[in-house]
Motif scaffolding. Structure first.
Motif, PDB file in Angstrom:
ATOM      1  N   ALA A   6      20.620   1.115   5.302  1.00  0.00           N
ATOM      2  CA  ALA A   6      19.209   1.744   5.162  1.00  0.00           C
ATOM      3  C   ALA A   6      19.278   2.226   6.158  1.00  0.00           C
ATOM      4  O   ALA A   6      20.156   2.194   7.556  1.00  0.00           O
ATOM      5  CB  ALA A   6      18.513   0.693   4.879  1.00  0.00           C
ATOM      6  N   GLU A   7      18.087   3.407   6.661  1.00  0.00           N
ATOM      7  CA  GLU A   7      17.267   3.766   8.182  1.00  0.00           C
ATOM      8  C   GLU A   7      16.859   2.518   8.473  1.00  0.00           C
ATOM      9  O   GLU A   7      15.649   2.403   7.267  1.00  0.00           O
ATOM     10  CB  GLU A   7      17.706   5.216   7.499  1.00  0.00           C
ATOM     11  N   ALA A   8      16.935   2.137   9.785  1.00  0.00           N
ATOM     12  CA  ALA A   8      15.616   2.091  10.164  1.00  0.00           C
ATOM     13  C   ALA A   8      15.594   1.920  11.835  1.00  0.00           C
ATOM     14  O   ALA A   8      16.604   2.285  12.073  1.00  0.00           O
ATOM     15  CB  ALA A   8      16.367   0.292   9.921  1.00  0.00           C
ATOM     16  N   ARG A   9      14.437   1.621  12.338  1.00  0.00           N
ATOM     17  CA  ARG A   9      14.085   1.710  13.259  1.00  0.00           C
ATOM     18  C   ARG A   9      12.648   2.005  13.981  1.00  0.00           C
ATOM     19  O   ARG A   9      12.377   1.550  12.995  1.00  0.00           O
ATOM     20  CB  ARG A   9      13.915   3.846  13.444  1.00  0.00           C
ATOM     21  N   ARG A  10      12.358   1.070  15.291  1.00  0.00           N
ATOM     22  CA  ARG A  10      11.420   0.806  15.537  1.00  0.00           C
ATOM     23  C   ARG A  10      10.140   1.782  15.811  1.00  0.00           C
ATOM     24  O   ARG A  10      11.039   3.251  16.062  1.00  0.00           O
ATOM     25  CB  ARG A  10      11.521   0.281  16.710  1.00  0.00           C
ATOM     26  N   ILE A  11       9.911   1.881  15.512  1.00  0.00           N
ATOM     27  CA  ILE A  11       7.954   2.904  15.560  1.00  0.00           C
ATOM     28  C   ILE A  11       6.808   2.555  16.385  1.00  0.00           C
ATOM     29  O   ILE A  11       6.711   1.265  15.991  1.00  0.00           O
ATOM     30  CB  ILE A  11       7.648   3.427  14.209  1.00  0.00           C
ATOM     31  N   ASN A  12       5.497   3.296  16.584  1.00  0.00           N
ATOM     32  CA  ASN A  12       4.416   3.375  17.160  1.00  0.00           C
ATOM     33  C   ASN A  12       3.834   1.803  16.219  1.00  0.00           C
ATOM     34  O   ASN A  12       4.166   2.986  15.023  1.00  0.00           O
ATOM     35  CB  ASN A  12       3.824   3.759  18.500  1.00  0.00           C
ATOM     36  N   ALA A  13       3.087   1.733  16.148  1.00  0.00           N
ATOM     37  CA  ALA A  13       1.966   1.616  14.984  1.00  0.00           C
ATOM     38  C   ALA A  13       1.865   2.843  14.338  1.00  0.00           C
ATOM     39  O   ALA A  13       1.166   3.970  14.715  1.00  0.00           O
ATOM     40  CB  ALA A  13       0.413   1.546  15.803  1.00  0.00           C
ATOM     41  N   PRO A  14       2.042   3.218  12.921  1.00  0.00           N
ATOM     42  CA  PRO A  14       1.017   4.363  12.575  1.00  0.00           C
ATOM     43  C   PRO A  14      -0.171   4.382  12.117  1.00  0.00           C
ATOM     44  O   PRO A  14      -1.283   3.609  12.632  1.00  0.00           O
ATOM     45  CB  PRO A  14       1.824   4.268  11.007  1.00  0.00           C
ATOM     46  N   PRO A  15      -0.799   5.891  12.146  1.00  0.00           N
ATOM     47  CA  PRO A  15      -2.610   6.458  12.362  1.00  0.00           C
ATOM     48  C   PRO A  15      -2.168   5.503  10.690  1.00  0.00           C
ATOM     49  O   PRO A  15      -3.439   6.542   9.851  1.00  0.00           O
ATOM     50  CB  PRO A  15      -2.118   7.714  11.568  1.00  0.00           C
ATOM     51  N   LEU A  16      -2.601   4.383  10.021  1.00  0.00           N
ATOM     52  CA  LEU A  16      -3.374   3.499   9.183  1.00  0.00           C
ATOM     53  C   LEU A  16      -4.632   3.157   9.969  1.00  0.00           C
ATOM     54  O   LEU A  16      -5.220   2.535  10.514  1.00  0.00           O
ATOM     55  CB  LEU A  16      -2.050   2.784   8.852  1.00  0.00           C
ATOM     56  N   PRO A  17      -5.255   3.210   8.861  1.00  0.00           N
ATOM     57  CA  PRO A  17      -6.541   2.567   8.628  1.00  0.00           C
ATOM     58  C   PRO A  17      -6.276   1.038   8.153  1.00  0.00           C
ATOM     59  O   PRO A  17      -5.436   0.651   7.966  1.00  0.00           O
ATOM     60  CB  PRO A  17      -7.936   3.320   7.719  1.00  0.00           C
ATOM     61  N   GLU A  35       1.468  -1.095  -0.105  1.00  0.00           N
ATOM     62  CA  GLU A  35       0.155   0.045  -0.001  1.00  0.00           C
ATOM     63  C   GLU A  35       0.776   1.069   0.088  1.00  0.00           C
ATOM     64  O   GLU A  35       2.372   1.532   0.075  1.00  0.00           O
ATOM     65  CB  GLU A  35      -0.916   0.371   1.372  1.00  0.00           C
ATOM     66  N   GLY A  36       0.487   1.955  -0.213  1.00  0.00           N
ATOM     67  CA  GLY A  36       0.488   3.677   0.049  1.00  0.00           C
ATOM     68  C   GLY A  36       1.081   4.110  -1.420  1.00  0.00           C
ATOM     69  O   GLY A  36       0.885   4.312  -2.299  1.00  0.00           O
ATOM     70  N   LEU A  37       1.983   5.370  -1.012  1.00  0.00           N
ATOM     71  CA  LEU A  37       2.901   6.396  -2.584  1.00  0.00           C
ATOM     72  C   LEU A  37       2.908   5.857  -3.282  1.00  0.00           C
ATOM     73  O   LEU A  37       3.879   5.008  -3.843  1.00  0.00           O
ATOM     74  CB  LEU A  37       3.349   7.013  -2.076  1.00  0.00           C
ATOM     75  N   LEU A  38       2.119   5.829  -4.485  1.00  0.00           N
ATOM     76  CA  LEU A  38       2.479   5.444  -5.736  1.00  0.00           C
ATOM     77  C   LEU A  38       2.643   7.128  -7.226  1.00  0.00           C
ATOM     78  O   LEU A  38       1.864   7.612  -6.399  1.00  0.00           O
ATOM     79  CB  LEU A  38       1.449   4.623  -6.946  1.00  0.00           C
ATOM     80  N   LEU A  39       3.827   6.755  -7.685  1.00  0.00           N
ATOM     81  CA  LEU A  39       4.850   8.554  -8.188  1.00  0.00           C
ATOM     82  C   LEU A  39       3.745   7.690  -9.850  1.00  0.00           C
ATOM     83  O   LEU A  39       3.895   7.028 -10.134  1.00  0.00           O
ATOM     84  CB  LEU A  39       5.299   8.708  -8.526  1.00  0.00           C
ATOM     85  N   LEU A  40       3.343   9.136 -10.285  1.00  0.00           N
ATOM     86  CA  LEU A  40       2.805   9.169 -12.085  1.00  0.00           C
ATOM     87  C   LEU A  40       2.734   9.998 -12.728  1.00  0.00           C
ATOM     88  O   LEU A  40       2.598  10.809 -11.914  1.00  0.00           O
ATOM     89  CB  LEU A  40       1.114   8.696 -12.126  1.00  0.00           C
ATOM     90  N   THR A  41       3.098   9.748 -14.061  1.00  0.00           N
ATOM     91  CA  THR A  41       3.661  11.174 -14.667  1.00  0.00           C
ATOM     92  C   THR A  41       3.129  10.607 -16.473  1.00  0.00           C
ATOM     93  O   THR A  41       3.448   9.457 -16.219  1.00  0.00           O
ATOM     94  CB  THR A  41       5.101  11.584 -14.698  1.00  0.00           C
ATOM     95  N   ASP A  42       3.549  11.726 -16.784  1.00  0.00           N
ATOM     96  CA  ASP A  42       3.369  11.847 -18.418  1.00  0.00           C
ATOM     97  C   ASP A  42       4.548  11.801 -18.480  1.00  0.00           C
ATOM     98  O   ASP A  42       4.321  11.971 -20.684  1.00  0.00           O
ATOM     99  CB  ASP A  42       1.765  12.553 -19.171  1.00  0.00           C
ATOM    100  N   ASP A  43       5.360  12.334 -18.204  1.00  0.00           N
ATOM    101  CA  ASP A  43       6.861  12.181 -18.881  1.00  0.00           C
ATOM    102  C   ASP A  43       8.057  11.325 -18.728  1.00  0.00           C
ATOM    103  O   ASP A  43       8.303  11.158 -16.981  1.00  0.00           O
ATOM    104  CB  ASP A  43       7.463  13.570 -18.241  1.00  0.00           C
TER     105      ASP A  43
END
Length: 209
Positions: free
Chosen positions: A102-113, A46-54
């Motif tokens: 890579a950069e890696a760290r533990r995080i709390n559960a993000p605000p995702l549905p 899931e998440g960020l997908l970029l689209l372009t016509d170029d």
């Protein structure tokens, strides 16, 4: 002027406009002629997908000279310790490749549905979240990295590419942005040629990426 779109891709949607098998296509969400995905995101991610016509812009987004980091929020099975995080930061060896640090760290559960369908939990295994930032785009790389250090990925959400994020975008929503919002300069420092397949030829999707 080039069109650049940020799309918060839901689970089960391909990075192409046509549907295939049980996976939906982008046509059900984006009605902008001539745009194509700049980079890909697995149907089960899931998440960020970029689209372009170029086509040249698509190549710039993928070119490592611009160092557009991709930031992922990853729910994994188990609770990674510092040794596992250190291994991700150092670069992980799997199959016949070694990833860049890579950069890696533990995080709390993000605000995702909640995901639809929900992930499969194991009653005897806790889950936790890590934030992983990489500058590569290998096939199913994040999933293979977490599995290699002993913590299989259960849910994968790409929060950011460069300076662009999913903030303010609900799943299935999109908006048009400028190069500045992505963190790219207005012009490239020299010619950038697309690599591999041509821009308008999508790779086969019969197998999950």
């Amino acid at each position: 002027m080039s069109t650049l779109i940020l799309f918060n891709k839901p689970y089960g949607v391909l990075s192409q406009f046509t549907a295939e098998g049980r996976w939906q296509g982008l046509a059900g969400y984006i009605a902008v002629p001539g745009v194509h995905a700049a980079g890909r995101l697995d149907a089960d991610s899931e998440g960020l997908l970029l689209l372009t016509d170029d086509g040249a812009l698509q190549a710039r987004i993928a070119d490592p000279r611009f160092k557009l980091a991709k930031t992922y929020w990853v729910e994994v099975e188990g609770i990674p310790d510092e040794a596992a995080l250190a291994a991700l930061r150092a670069g992980v060896r799997y199959a016949d490749v070694t990833t860049l640090p890579a950069e890696a760290r533990r995080i709390n559960a993000p605000p995702l549905p909640p995901r639809d369908p929900p992930i499969r939990f194991r009653k005897d295994k806790p889950t936790s979240w890590i934030e992983l930032r990489i500058r590569e785009g290998r096939n199913r790389q994040v999933r293979r990295m977490t599995a290699a250090v002993g913590f299989p990925t259960l849910r994968l959400f790409r929060h950011a590419v460069g300076a662009a994020t999913t903030d303010g975008l609900a799943p299935g929503q999109w908006r048009q942005v400028s190069l500045a919002e992505l963190g790219l300069p207005p012009t490239a420092p020299g010619p950038v040629r697309p690599r591999g397949r041509s821009f308008r030829t999508a790779p086969p999707v019969g197998k999950k990426r």
